[in-house]
Write a protein that holds these residues in place. Structure first.
Motif, short mmCIF file in Angstrom:
data_model
loop_
_atom_site.label_atom_id
_atom_site.label_comp_id
_atom_site.label_asym_id
_atom_site.label_seq_id
_atom_site.Cartn_x
_atom_site.Cartn_y
_atom_site.Cartn_z
N THR A 146 45.45 25.64 25.42
CA THR A 146 45.97 26.92 26.42
C THR A 146 46.98 27.64 25.52
OG1 THR A 146 46.69 27.82 28.34
CG2 THR A 146 47.71 25.81 27.39
N GLY A 147 47.03 28.82 26.04
CA GLY A 147 47.78 29.67 24.92
C GLY A 147 48.14 31.09 25.97
N LEU A 148 48.87 32.08 24.97
CA LEU A 148 49.46 33.21 25.70
C LEU A 148 48.38 34.15 26.41
CD1 LEU A 148 52.26 34.71 26.35
CD2 LEU A 148 52.07 35.94 24.37
N ALA A 149 47.08 34.23 25.47
CA ALA A 149 45.84 34.96 25.97
C ALA A 149 45.32 34.38 27.29
CB ALA A 149 45.12 35.09 25.12
N GLN A 150 45.53 32.97 27.61
CA GLN A 150 44.58 32.28 28.61
C GLN A 150 45.65 32.50 29.68
OE1 GLN A 150 44.58 31.18 25.08
NE2 GLN A 150 42.43 31.68 25.54
N VAL A 151 46.64 32.69 29.67
CA VAL A 151 47.61 32.95 31.03
C VAL A 151 47.76 34.51 31.43
CG1 VAL A 151 48.66 30.60 30.63
CG2 VAL A 151 49.80 32.73 29.70
N ASN A 152 47.14 35.21 30.50
CA ASN A 152 47.07 36.64 30.69
C ASN A 152 45.69 37.37 30.97
OD1 ASN A 152 50.09 37.78 30.57
ND2 ASN A 152 50.21 36.25 28.70
N GLY A 153 44.81 36.29 31.33
CA GLY A 153 43.49 36.95 31.39
C GLY A 153 42.36 36.08 30.94
N ILE A 172 54.39 29.28 29.08
CA ILE A 172 52.79 29.07 29.04
C ILE A 172 52.34 27.99 29.76
CG2 ILE A 172 51.02 29.00 27.65
CD1 ILE A 172 52.36 30.70 25.34
N ALA A 173 53.09 26.90 29.58
CA ALA A 173 52.58 25.59 30.25
C ALA A 173 52.53 25.51 31.65
CB ALA A 173 53.61 24.39 29.80
N PHE A 174 53.57 26.20 32.22
CA PHE A 174 53.90 26.59 33.77
C PHE A 174 52.76 27.62 34.19
CE2 PHE A 174 58.11 24.82 33.35
CZ PHE A 174 58.11 23.75 34.22
N LEU A 175 52.40 28.54 33.57
CA LEU A 175 51.32 29.51 33.93
C LEU A 175 50.10 29.12 33.80
CD1 LEU A 175 53.09 32.85 32.15
CD2 LEU A 175 52.96 32.31 34.70
N THR A 176 49.92 28.04 32.94
CA THR A 176 48.68 27.54 32.96
C THR A 176 48.28 26.78 34.10
OG1 THR A 176 48.69 27.26 30.46
CG2 THR A 176 47.10 26.04 31.58
N ILE A 177 49.15 26.05 34.50
CA ILE A 177 48.87 24.93 35.75
C ILE A 177 48.74 26.16 37.15
CG2 ILE A 177 50.40 23.51 37.36
CD1 ILE A 177 51.99 22.78 34.94
N LYS A 178 49.50 27.26 37.05
CA LYS A 178 49.22 28.29 38.04
C LYS A 178 47.82 28.68 38.10
CE LYS A 178 50.70 32.66 39.68
NZ LYS A 178 51.34 33.80 39.38
N ILE A 193 45.11 26.12 39.09
CA ILE A 193 45.18 26.10 40.50
C ILE A 193 44.49 27.42 41.43
CG2 ILE A 193 46.67 26.01 42.78
CD1 ILE A 193 48.74 24.41 40.89
N ILE A 194 44.70 28.42 40.94
CA ILE A 194 43.94 29.64 41.39
C ILE A 194 42.82 30.15 40.82
CG2 ILE A 194 46.36 30.35 42.15
CD1 ILE A 194 46.22 32.48 40.02
N LYS A 195 42.34 29.51 39.72
CA LYS A 195 41.14 29.56 38.99
C LYS A 195 40.85 31.28 38.87
CE LYS A 195 39.24 25.84 41.69
NZ LYS A 195 38.27 25.53 42.78
N GLU A 196 41.98 31.78 38.23
CA GLU A 196 42.03 32.99 37.78
C GLU A 196 41.50 33.33 36.50
OE1 GLU A 196 44.86 36.52 39.17
OE2 GLU A 196 45.77 35.44 37.16
N GLY A 197 40.76 34.33 36.03
CA GLY A 197 40.37 34.74 34.86
C GLY A 197 39.40 33.87 33.98
N ILE A 198 38.79 33.09 34.70
CA ILE A 198 37.71 32.07 33.85
C ILE A 198 36.60 32.84 33.23
CG2 ILE A 198 36.16 30.16 34.43
CD1 ILE A 198 38.96 29.64 35.00
N ASN A 199 36.15 33.89 33.78
CA ASN A 199 35.15 34.53 32.97
C ASN A 199 35.39 36.15 33.34
OD1 ASN A 199 33.86 32.57 31.61
ND2 ASN A 199 32.97 31.80 33.52
N LYS A 200 34.58 36.82 32.73
CA LYS A 200 34.41 38.31 32.90
C LYS A 200 33.51 38.37 34.09
CE LYS A 200 35.63 40.96 29.05
NZ LYS A 200 35.18 41.94 27.99
N ASP A 201 33.48 39.20 35.08
CA ASP A 201 32.73 39.44 36.43
C ASP A 201 31.12 39.51 35.67
OD1 ASP A 201 34.86 39.40 38.02
OD2 ASP A 201 35.11 41.60 38.09
#
Length: 201
Positions: A137-144, A172-178, A181-189
């Motif tokens: 995981t990384g900064l880009a992953q937790v931001n979209g 980043i680790a804490f944001l990744t867990i979040k 859990i909410i399954k946000e930003g997996i793919n583009k619409d």
């Protein structure tokens, strides 16, 4: 101190512990994928890592190996069923990368390792992503994650490479867990995967 030694020590200890804890789950997922998706449940691909050194990344397959009448793979959307999408939404497909972290190919946190074919397309700023180990995981992953543009992803990757620290990794680790859990930003619409990178104009 952190970048040179402590980060790698944390990676080794944490990956070893998590491999032991999740091994039963990985075995179950392996056989479910073998039964539902593909006879070869592990996806392997060469990716560039630290200093552009090539390594083999491991993931669980989430798409089938179905082909058309000419032997060409069907589109991602057709090969990704509900079971594969569920594995991906929970990020369970990333579990085999714990072995990449243990080996030193990857870190828990860092820019995601991309395709080797992108290497000649990077500008000097984008190349900074290879100054650090790639991450699960990384900064880009937790931001979209896959829902943001390539330029934004590289912006986050470059920032991380220049500002790597324990506090940033912890955030980043804490944001990744979040995000998991909410399954946000997996793919583009409307897309099963993100579009290919074709260089920056």
């Amino acid at each position: 101190m952190y970048k040179a030694f402590l980060k790698r020590l944390i990676d080794i200890l944490a990956s070893l512990i998590l491999i032991i804890l999740t091994l039963p789950l990985m075995i179950i997922i392996y056989f479910l994928i073998k039964f539902k998706i593909s006879k070869s449940p592990i996806f392997r691909q060469i990716r560039p890592g630290l200093n552009e050194k090539l390594f083999t990344i491991y993931k669980f397959k989430t798409m089938s190996d179905e082909v058309d009448e000419n032997g060409n793979l069907l589109s991602d959307e057709l090969r990704l069923d509900k079971f594969g999408a569920k594995i991906r939404s929970l990020s369970l497909d990333e579990l085999p990368q714990l072995f990449n972290v243990l080996k030193g190919d990857m870190s828990f946190i860092g820019p995601r390792p991309l395709l080797t074919e992108y290497l000649p397309l990077y500008n000097e700023t984008q190349k900074l992503r290879h100054n650090v180990r790639p991450g699960i995981t990384g900064l880009a992953q937790v931001n979209g994650r896959n829902a943001i543009s390539w330029s934004k992803k590289f912006e986050y990757d470059s920032y991380y490479a220049k500002n790597l620290s324990f506090c940033l990794d912890l955030k980043i680790a804490f944001l990744t867990i979040k995000k998991v859990i909410i399954k946000e930003g997996i793919n583009k619409d409307g897309m099963a995967t993100t579009e290919k990178f074709n260089g920056t104009n």
